[in-house]
Design a protein around this motif. Structure first.
Motif, PDB file in Angstrom:
ATOM      1  N   GLY A   1    -106.235 -24.890  68.808  1.00 53.02           N
ATOM      2  CA  GLY A   1    -105.346 -25.230  69.911  1.00 53.02           C
ATOM      3  C   GLY A   1    -103.889 -25.339  69.484  1.00 53.02           C
ATOM      4  O   GLY A   1    -102.986 -25.223  70.314  1.00 53.02           O
ATOM      5  N   HIS A   2    -103.647 -25.536  68.183  1.00 54.52           N
ATOM      6  CA  HIS A   2    -102.265 -25.577  67.684  1.00 54.52           C
ATOM      7  C   HIS A   2    -101.542 -24.275  68.020  1.00 54.52           C
ATOM      8  O   HIS A   2    -100.325 -24.270  68.209  1.00 54.52           O
ATOM      9  N   ASN A   3    -102.296 -23.184  68.102  1.00 52.54           N
ATOM     10  CA  ASN A   3    -101.687 -21.890  68.439  1.00 52.54           C
ATOM     11  C   ASN A   3    -101.000 -21.937  69.800  1.00 52.54           C
ATOM     12  O   ASN A   3    -100.003 -21.239  70.015  1.00 52.54           O
ATOM     13  N   ASP A   4    -101.509 -22.737  70.715  1.00 55.64           N
ATOM     14  CA  ASP A   4    -100.935 -22.823  72.061  1.00 55.64           C
ATOM     15  C   ASP A   4     -99.648 -23.640  72.091  1.00 55.64           C
ATOM     16  O   ASP A   4     -98.647 -23.196  72.635  1.00 55.64           O
TER      17      ASP A   4
ATOM     18  N   GLY B   1     -90.335 -22.035  66.804  1.00 56.97           N
ATOM     19  CA  GLY B   1     -89.557 -21.876  65.586  1.00 56.97           C
ATOM     20  C   GLY B   1     -90.311 -22.348  64.356  1.00 56.97           C
ATOM     21  O   GLY B   1     -89.781 -22.331  63.245  1.00 56.97           O
ATOM     22  N   SER B   2     -91.556 -22.761  64.537  1.00 55.67           N
ATOM     23  CA  SER B   2     -92.397 -23.198  63.421  1.00 55.67           C
ATOM     24  C   SER B   2     -92.686 -22.018  62.488  1.00 55.67           C
ATOM     25  O   SER B   2     -92.703 -20.860  62.910  1.00 55.67           O
ATOM     26  N   MET B   3     -92.948 -22.338  61.231  1.00 57.83           N
ATOM     27  CA  MET B   3     -93.361 -21.325  60.266  1.00 57.83           C
ATOM     28  C   MET B   3     -94.754 -20.790  60.598  1.00 57.83           C
ATOM     29  O   MET B   3     -95.114 -19.701  60.182  1.00 57.83           O
TER      30      MET B   3
ATOM     31  N   LEU C   1     -95.436 -31.099  69.742  1.00 58.07           N
ATOM     32  CA  LEU C   1     -96.545 -31.919  70.248  1.00 58.07           C
ATOM     33  C   LEU C   1     -96.067 -32.747  71.437  1.00 58.07           C
ATOM     34  O   LEU C   1     -96.694 -32.756  72.498  1.00 58.07           O
ATOM     35  N   GLN C   2     -94.949 -33.416  71.278  1.00 57.69           N
ATOM     36  CA  GLN C   2     -94.387 -34.232  72.346  1.00 57.69           C
ATOM     37  C   GLN C   2     -94.091 -33.374  73.579  1.00 57.69           C
ATOM     38  O   GLN C   2     -94.465 -33.721  74.704  1.00 57.69           O
ATOM     39  N   ALA C   3     -93.455 -32.248  73.378  1.00 50.89           N
ATOM     40  CA  ALA C   3     -93.074 -31.365  74.493  1.00 50.89           C
ATOM     41  C   ALA C   3     -94.286 -30.758  75.189  1.00 50.89           C
ATOM     42  O   ALA C   3     -94.229 -30.478  76.388  1.00 50.89           O
ATOM     43  N   SER C   4     -95.382 -30.558  74.466  1.00 47.45           N
ATOM     44  CA  SER C   4     -96.559 -29.938  75.076  1.00 47.45           C
ATOM     45  C   SER C   4     -97.126 -30.801  76.200  1.00 47.45           C
ATOM     46  O   SER C   4     -97.660 -30.280  77.170  1.00 47.45           O
TER      47      SER C   4
ATOM     48  N   THR D   1     -92.871 -29.567  64.492  1.00 50.27           N
ATOM     49  CA  THR D   1     -94.255 -29.814  64.885  1.00 50.27           C
ATOM     50  C   THR D   1     -94.381 -31.040  65.789  1.00 50.27           C
ATOM     51  O   THR D   1     -95.002 -30.961  66.854  1.00 50.27           O
ATOM     52  N   VAL D   2     -93.806 -32.168  65.411  1.00 47.21           N
ATOM     53  CA  VAL D   2     -93.946 -33.371  66.253  1.00 47.21           C
ATOM     54  C   VAL D   2     -93.178 -33.232  67.562  1.00 47.21           C
ATOM     55  O   VAL D   2     -93.621 -33.726  68.600  1.00 47.21           O
ATOM     56  N   ASP D   3     -92.051 -32.526  67.528  1.00 53.46           N
ATOM     57  CA  ASP D   3     -91.324 -32.268  68.775  1.00 53.46           C
ATOM     58  C   ASP D   3     -92.137 -31.364  69.697  1.00 53.46           C
ATOM     59  O   ASP D   3     -92.163 -31.567  70.917  1.00 53.46           O
TER      60      ASP D   3
END
Length: 157
Positions: free
Chosen positions: A28-31, A37-39, A146-149, A142-144
């Motif tokens: 699910g991280h792919n979504d 801009g993540s690596m 997650l928050q934005a999702s 990553t944490v931004d």
């Protein structure tokens, strides 16, 4: 050499169970990390079954392919991942332990404390200051994300 360590904290507008579920859903991280801009280009769980200690995955990043696993899991408050990179000769060059510590902050909010821990080995230790900057930037993305999702989900479309 001491490990490279740092913490980031975000308030996520979602119940703790939903935030935890999103973090442990490896594919699910792919979504929610796509286009941030993540690596990370994509990730894939490589072991069968639901997420648990020992669940393995492979991240494909702009820098190459990195295996990893879940090393700690306490629903719904903690997940710790471990990843590593190896040289062509099989020596570990860099290891990371990104962890997420969750605390309920009301019915519809969760405080996420992300702890980054990175250990460079061998010659890679010389690059520790640069590796720290890269790690903080990547983990902030990553944490931004997650928050934005969760914000995107609650916004009427």
């Amino acid at each position: 050499m001491r490990p490279i360590e740092f913490e980031l904290e975000r308030l996520v507008r979602a119940p703790i169970d939903e935030v935890f579920a999103r973090l442990v859903d490896i594919e699910g991280h792919n979504d929610w990390l796509a286009g941030t801009g993540s690596m990370l280009k994509r990730t894939r769980q490589t072991s069968a079954g639901p997420p648990r200690v020992g669940t393995t995955f492979v991240d494909v990043t702009r820098l190459g392919t990195t295996p990893g696993e879940i090393v700690e899991l306490e629903a719904p408050t903690l997940v710790v991942f471990h990843w590593w990179e190896r040289s062509a000769g099989g020596r570990t060059t860099i290891e990371g332990w990104p962890s997420y510590h969750l605390r309920s902050s009301g019915d519809d909010a969760t405080t996420v404390r992300h702890r980054g821990r990175l250990v460079p080995h061998g010659i890679w230790r010389l690059g520790a200051p640069l590796l720290r900057r890269i790690a903080v930037k990547e983990r902030t993305i990553t944490v931004d994300a997650l928050q934005a999702s969760f914000v995107r989900e609650s916004t009427p479309g």
